[in-house]
Design an enzyme around this catalytic site. Structure first.
Site, mmCIF file in Angstrom:
data_model
loop_
_atom_site.group_PDB
_atom_site.id
_atom_site.type_symbol
_atom_site.label_atom_id
_atom_site.label_comp_id
_atom_site.label_asym_id
_atom_site.label_seq_id
_atom_site.Cartn_x
_atom_site.Cartn_y
_atom_site.Cartn_z
ATOM 1 C CG ASP A 1 52.006 65.027 18.056
ATOM 2 O OD1 ASP A 1 53.362 65.164 18.962
ATOM 3 O OD2 ASP A 1 51.076 65.878 17.885
ATOM 4 C CG ASP B 1 62.822 70.661 31.922
ATOM 5 O OD1 ASP B 1 62.797 70.893 30.210
ATOM 6 O OD2 ASP B 1 61.510 69.880 32.749
ATOM 7 N NE ARG C 1 57.820 57.207 27.284
ATOM 8 C CZ ARG C 1 57.170 56.380 28.294
ATOM 9 N NH1 ARG C 1 56.011 56.643 27.952
ATOM 10 N NH2 ARG C 1 57.348 54.577 27.869
ATOM 11 C CG MET C 2 62.387 59.441 33.412
ATOM 12 S SD MET C 2 63.199 58.382 34.691
ATOM 13 C CE MET C 2 64.707 58.078 34.423
ATOM 14 C CE LYS D 1 60.053 68.107 34.541
ATOM 15 N NZ LYS D 1 61.414 68.902 34.704
ATOM 16 C CG ASP E 1 55.586 64.368 16.176
ATOM 17 O OD1 ASP E 1 55.593 63.229 16.858
ATOM 18 O OD2 ASP E 1 55.178 65.053 16.668
ATOM 19 C CB SER F 1 65.235 62.421 25.249
ATOM 20 O OG SER F 1 65.715 61.266 25.800
ATOM 21 C CB ALA F 2 61.249 61.440 22.655
HETATM 22 N N1 LIG Z 1 60.138 67.800 30.679
HETATM 23 C C1 LIG Z 1 60.075 66.954 31.076
HETATM 24 N N2 LIG Z 1 60.603 65.848 32.193
HETATM 25 C C2 LIG Z 1 59.957 64.734 32.131
HETATM 26 N N3 LIG Z 1 59.367 64.297 31.486
HETATM 27 C C3 LIG Z 1 58.679 64.444 30.559
HETATM 28 C C4 LIG Z 1 59.285 66.302 29.835
HETATM 29 N N4 LIG Z 1 58.022 66.495 28.786
HETATM 30 C C5 LIG Z 1 57.428 65.076 28.943
HETATM 31 N N5 LIG Z 1 57.789 64.344 30.365
HETATM 32 C C6 LIG Z 1 57.179 62.976 30.165
HETATM 33 O O1 LIG Z 1 57.196 62.490 28.550
HETATM 34 C C7 LIG Z 1 55.896 61.279 28.078
HETATM 35 C C8 LIG Z 1 56.396 61.780 26.779
HETATM 36 O O2 LIG Z 1 56.911 62.758 26.612
HETATM 37 P P1 LIG Z 1 57.028 63.066 24.252
HETATM 38 O O3 LIG Z 1 57.305 64.784 24.544
HETATM 39 O O4 LIG Z 1 57.737 62.398 23.858
HETATM 40 O O5 LIG Z 1 55.629 62.898 24.097
HETATM 41 P P2 LIG Z 1 54.023 64.007 24.371
HETATM 42 O O6 LIG Z 1 54.436 65.368 23.900
HETATM 43 O O7 LIG Z 1 53.494 63.707 25.403
HETATM 44 O O8 LIG Z 1 53.052 63.567 23.057
HETATM 45 P P3 LIG Z 1 53.239 64.108 21.805
HETATM 46 O O9 LIG Z 1 53.744 62.053 21.302
HETATM 47 O O10 LIG Z 1 51.573 63.366 21.788
HETATM 48 O O11 LIG Z 1 53.173 64.749 21.705
HETATM 49 C C9 LIG Z 1 55.661 62.727 28.111
HETATM 50 O O12 LIG Z 1 54.023 62.596 28.876
HETATM 51 C C10 LIG Z 1 55.619 63.319 29.919
HETATM 52 O O13 LIG Z 1 54.804 62.370 30.745
HETATM 53 MG MG LIG Z 2 55.032 66.183 21.047
#
Ligand SMILES: Nc1ncnc2c1ncn2[C@@H]1O[C@H](COP(=O)(O)OP(=O)(O)OP(=O)(O)O)[C@@H](O)[C@H]1O
Ligand SMILES: [Mg+2]
Ligand SMILES: [K+]
Length: 697
Positions: free
Chosen positions: A322, A359, A397-398, A410, A537, A393-394
């Site tokens: 990742d 957050d 993504r917002m 955001k 992950d 949340s993953a």
């Molecule tokens: N606190 C947050 N608030 C809003 N959006 C966020 C926040 N943190 C991350 N994001 C958005 O969500 C996306 C996905 O985040 P996620 O943590 O799932 O994956 P990542 O950490 O970017 O990638 P990886 O899987 O490589 O760790 C990020 O690329 C970013 O655009």
């Molecule tokens: Mg990550």
């Protein structure tokens, strides 16, 4: 409040291969292993063990009455058979000695300091001293500067620097904080500054350190599938030679009585023959090889919770990593506000901060801090806002906040785009351009919207870990494909992928897609390794054949994986693969050597053993050994000594080179196959000469 004294944190010391301090205890231990129960673990060595007992009895018989042969000869054979058993025991004891020392130094980490148990899971409330043994999963404790973290847990409040050197050997302190992927703390590590409120994640005896100790101590108990398969092969060979040898006795007796040949073969000689023919070299060293492999993992600062994973590591052909926190440092920090046309930077910073007040991720916190630093926007009183916060949340993504009718969000550009399209709005070209520019730099853009109106973009900066590119090139040479998977957008992913030098990448991946990708590779018959740190992950880690969680990662990631890298180094897989390959190759090489050995022993023993029964066999006596009994003695002595000679190889492993599997196999067959045939001819002849010169036979 009661005073709690911090005890010094003990560091794990590294061990050399042959610590002289370990030889003495290993010799004692070798004798302790002379019980039938311990011997039964290796069927090949059990046969030698029984042979030693029988020859001992035959020797006693020769002393008190009519012996089947010269009692000096029987005694000598018997002694060397016992040595064979002891040498194998010694190899195992030596390997275990290292593991035990590693386990002992781990145990020293288990602190008996009192914990500060909180009645309410909140900083500033009262606490009572509690022994770590009384802490249960779900309890909360306060850990302040100077305190040792009592048990593994998750930070739920606070930010602090933590000294994890006791676990990782790395002296630089690390930051641990609530929310995000840096929230897990390990028992035995020490808080250096500030404070943390930690929710205990495990019950007594289930902590990370406990599992590490169980793993190193139990390395020899759990046989891996590969080891079982090899043991079955060795048992089959042993049974074949047993049948062959046992049928020789009536055959010899018949020849003497009916056909009038010379004298029949003795049981002592038959046992010597059997022991020389069965694969004692690998049978005696197999366990040591496995234990040493686990030990080498520990030395590399990797905790493997399954031997199967260590072996699988030797055959891995795809590595998924990742991005954030694994390939990059992962401490993504807001660095700049880029307002949309018609919006000021202050307006954007204000809304971005509102969306981040609750957050708890490092990203969210860094936005609040940047807004304060650049525009002196104060944190607002959350309660007075009458707001409902939407956590990150993953999947979505917002993140953001609902204040009455007002919806502030955001997040990743593509998801925010979908969000506003539902409201009948669209991105301005300027905003899209900003998003792309930020992404091309390898940074993460977060788009901020206020009631459907795009306010602008926040840039989150991240840094690729040092020295990664060279290591990935090395993995490529080993034939391993590296694939980066990330929740981030395609442009950011492409920029980081190019900088890190991975072969391929998958962007905008949800946890489900990460999992799906692993299953796809596996269905093509590939063995997949995965390295990750985040809770998102965890499903993928659980599915991968070799799953390495970063020690800096979340508890969920560590639980899901079958290895933990204490150094949180994504390229550690390189060493893990090497150790796995080395272990498989060492086993293969020594098996080849062990079986090839038989050729020489056959030529040494068969003519000697049967020359009394069938004088014609003299023609086979190409080695010209001084006498039949010297030939048999020399073969038995060689068979015992070769185990000792090969102990360093079994413990260190054969040298690994990053060349193709076929080339490696050819090379090993040449060295260990051909060597296995030739070495005993020389060795046995030499021993025969020594025995003769010194008149020992
Ligand atoms: N606190 C947050 N608030 C809003 N959006 C966020 C926040 N943190 C991350 N994001 C958005 O969500 C996306 C996905 O985040 P996620 O943590 O799932 O994956 P990542 O950490 O970017 O990638 P990886 O899987 O490589 O760790 C990020 O690329 C970013 O655009
Ligand atoms: Mg990550
Ligand atoms: K043998």
């Amino acid at each position: 409040m009661p005073e709690i004294k911090a005890t010094p944190v003990v560091s794990r010391k590294s061990l050399t291969l042959f610590d002289t301090a370990m030889i003495g205890p290993a010799i004692v231990d070798a004798f302790k292993k002379l019980t039938p129960r311990a011997q039964w673990r290796s069927p090949v060595m059990f046969v030698v063990y029984v042979g030693s007992i029988i020859t001992t009895l035959l020797f006693i018989q020769s002393l008190i009455g009519q012996g089947e042969a010269n009692s000096g000869f029987i005694a000598a054979i018997s002694i060397w058979l016992w040595f064979t058993v002891l040498f194998a025991n010694f190899a195992e004891s030596l390997a275990e000695g290292r593991s035990k020392a590693q386990a002992a130094s781990l145990r020293a980490l288990k602190q008996t300091v009192l914990a500060k148990k909180l009645a309410t899971p909140k900083h500033g409330t009262t606490w009572l001293p509690a022994s770590p043994a009384d802490l249960r999963k779900g309890d909360t404790v306060l850990v302040e500067a100077g305190d040792v973290i009592p048990v593994d847990g998750e930070v739920i409040e606070g930010v602090a620097s933590v000294d994890e050197s006791a676990i990782t050997g790395e002296s630089a302190p690390v930051i641990r904080e609530s929310g995000g992927d840096f929230s897990s703390v390990t028992g035995g590590t020490r808080v250096l500054s500030d404070w943390l409120v930690v929710r205990i994640a495990v019950n007594p005896g289930e902590a990370f350190i406990d599992r590490m100790i169980a793993m190193v101590e139990g390395a020899k108990r759990q046989k891996t599938p590969n080891e079982i398969a090899l043991t079955i092969l060795l048992v089959a060979l042993t049974i074949i030679f047993l049948i062959v040898t046992v049928t020789l006795l009536p055959f010899s007796l018949y020849s003497v009585q009916v056909a009038g040949a010379g004298t029949p073969i003795t049981i002592t000689v038959l046992i010597a023959l059997l022991v020389c023919l069965i694969p004692t070299t690998i049978g005696g060293l197999l366990s040591a090889i496995g234990v040493a492999g686990m030990s080498r993992m520990m030395q590399a600062n990797v905790i493997a919770t399954s031997g199967r994973a260590v072996e699988a590591a030797g055959d891995v052909d795809v590595l998924l990593l990742d991005k954030t926190g694994t390939i990059t440092l992962g401490n993504r920090q807001a660095s700049e506000f880029y307002p949309a046309p018609g919006i000021t930077q202050i307006q954007l910073a204000d809304v971005a901060q509102l969306a981040s007040l609750a957050d708890e991720t490092p990203e969210g916190r860094s936005i609040v801090i940047l807004a304060k630093q650049q525009y002196n926007i104060r944190e607002r009183d959350i309660a007075a806002l009458n707001a409902h916060f939407v956590h990150f949340s993953a999947q979505t993504r917002m993140s953001g906040v609902d204040m009455g009718e007002r919806v502030i969000r955001k997040g990743a550009a593509d998801t925010v785009k979908k969000h506003i399209e539902l409201l009948g709005r669209s991105f301005l070209i300027e905003v899209s351009n900003t998003v792309d520019d930020i992404s091309r730099r390898g940074s993460t853009p977060l788009v901020v919207v206020d009631d459907g109106r795009v306010m602008g973009v926040v840039e989150l900066k991240d840094i690729v870990k040092g020295g990664i590119k060279e290591r990935f090139a090395e993995l490529r040479r080993m034939g391993i494909k590296t694939v980066m998977i990330t929740g981030d957008n395609k442009l950011t992913a492409a920029a980081i992928a190019a900088e890190a030098g991975v072969d391929d990448f998958l962007a905008e991946a949800t946890p489900e897609q990460k999992l799906k990708l692993i299953r796809e590779y596996q269905s093509q018959g590939r063995l997949v390794a995965m390295t990750g740190d985040g809770t998102n992950d965890a499903p993928a880690l659980a599915q991968a054949d070799v799953a390495v969680a970063m020690n800096s990662g979340t508890q969920a990631a560590k639980e899901a994986g079958n290895m933990v890298d204490l150094d949180s180094n994504p390229t550690k897989l390189l060493e893990i693969v090497e150790i796995g390959k080395q272990m498989l190759m060492t086993r293969g090489s020594l098996t080849t050597f062990s079986i090839a050995n038989d050729v020489a022993k056959y030529f040494a023993i068969i003519p000697a053993a049967f020359v009394t029964t069938y004088p014609q066999l003299k023609a086979l006596d190409i080695m010209q050994l001084s006498s039949p009994s010297s030939a048999i003695m020399s073969a038995v002595i060689f068979n015992a000594l070769i185990i000792v000679v090969l102990i360093p190889l079994a413990l260190k492993g054969v040298k690994y080179r990053a060349v193709g599997a076929a080339a490696l196999l050819r090379r090993n067959m040449l060295i260990y196959g051909l060597g296995g045939i030739l070495v005993p001819f020389v060795g046995i002849k030499l021993i025969d000469m020594i025995l003769t010169v010194f008149g020992l036979i």
